[in-house]
Design a protein around this motif. Structure first.
Motif, PDB file in Angstrom:
ATOM      1  N   ALA B  12       0.674  -1.394   0.169  1.00  0.00           N
ATOM      2  CA  ALA B  12       0.472  -0.281   0.109  1.00  0.00           C
ATOM      3  C   ALA B  12       1.169   1.182  -0.452  1.00  0.00           C
ATOM      4  O   ALA B  12       0.694   2.380  -0.839  1.00  0.00           O
ATOM      5  N   HIS B 109      -3.358  -4.165  -8.632  1.00  0.00           N
ATOM      6  CA  HIS B 109      -4.757  -3.593  -8.523  1.00  0.00           C
ATOM      7  C   HIS B 109      -4.874  -1.808  -8.575  1.00  0.00           C
ATOM      8  O   HIS B 109      -5.148  -1.432  -7.277  1.00  0.00           O
ATOM      9  N   LYS B 113      -7.188   1.396  -7.265  1.00  0.00           N
ATOM     10  CA  LYS B 113      -6.895   2.082  -6.216  1.00  0.00           C
ATOM     11  C   LYS B 113      -7.181   3.437  -6.715  1.00  0.00           C
ATOM     12  O   LYS B 113      -7.724   4.515  -6.108  1.00  0.00           O
TER      13      LYS B 113
END
Lengths: 160, 160
Positions: B12, B109, B113
């Motif tokens: 992240a 992804h 995001k």
């Protein structure tokens, strides 16, 4: 020798597209928008604030109207928002939004006139295209205005 | 007792969405846009001018990127333009545009995001919805992001 206006010229003058003015609120602008979608009554303060916010963007966000000179009412509106991009060699795109013609006015080609005005503005601002989203019922109308079907509009509503 | 980051947290962090910076031009931002559509090389002067024009709108026009911290390259981008309306009680709508993820990056992804970030921004700005246009190939992706099919996009190209 007298010069007289033709009926076409008179009609063109009668139904002139112009920028929204702050005084248009009391000429039925909000009531006209209610023919398009949900739009409760707006307080004068809220209207004036939003008017000023939009005005800050100058020619990059144009909201236009047609006023019926006989009745003094706003009978058509539409807007175009100019987006500045990097793609297409720092190109610009016009987004046409919130086009509505008073349902009581028929056969005056006000919708077409409004779209033409908004497209001309976008072109003058240097846009390479204008886009809009419409229901399947309105595709034929926009095709007559020079538009073609392109992609699929997707929407994400918040908080409902 | 040590605190260690989980691999999810590290990822992240690795793929953080942030605002476009003027220095992103030399990190491959324009080359990434070329994966989306026509975008010739842009001079530094033209890039800087457009960057400043967009920056003038502050949070009303956000262009975002993801930078790969290992390579120092821009690997995803997307933008959202906030439109101020009178309808929906002086509502606002977010227009998502120019979303692209580097075709060499798979399974991270990043598209989802980016869309999540742009939607969160639109929501924080008070929008009641966000809209975008996509090809039929991308409908399923946007449905996974919470979007629904709505209308038909029409386009009018100038001067071609």
């Amino acid at each position: 020798m007298e010069t007289t206006k033709s009926s076409t010229e008179e009609e063109a003058f009668e139904f002139e597209v112009r920028k929204l003015e702050i005084s248009d609120k009391r000429k039925g602008f909000v009531e006209l928008l209610q023919q398009l979608t949900v739009c409760d009554s707006i307080s004068d303060e809220a209207f004036d604030r939003r008017f000023e916010e939009v005005a800050e963007y100058g020619d990059d966000h144009l909201i236009c109207v047609v006023e019926d000179r006989d009745s003094g009412r706003i009978i058509a509106t539409g807007s175009v928002l100019i987006e500045k991009k990097f793609i297409r060699n720092c190109g610009k795109v016009g987004h046409i939004e919130d086009v509505v013609v008073d349902s009581n006015i028929r056969g005056k080609h006000l919708g077409r006139k409004m779209i033409g005005f908004l497209c001309d503005h976008a072109r003058a601002m240097g846009c390479y295209k204008v886009i809009l989203d419409c229901s399947s019922d309105n595709v034929a109308f926009y095709e007559r205005c020079g538009f073609k079907r392109k992609e699929i509009q997707m929407v994400n509503y918040f908080g409902s």
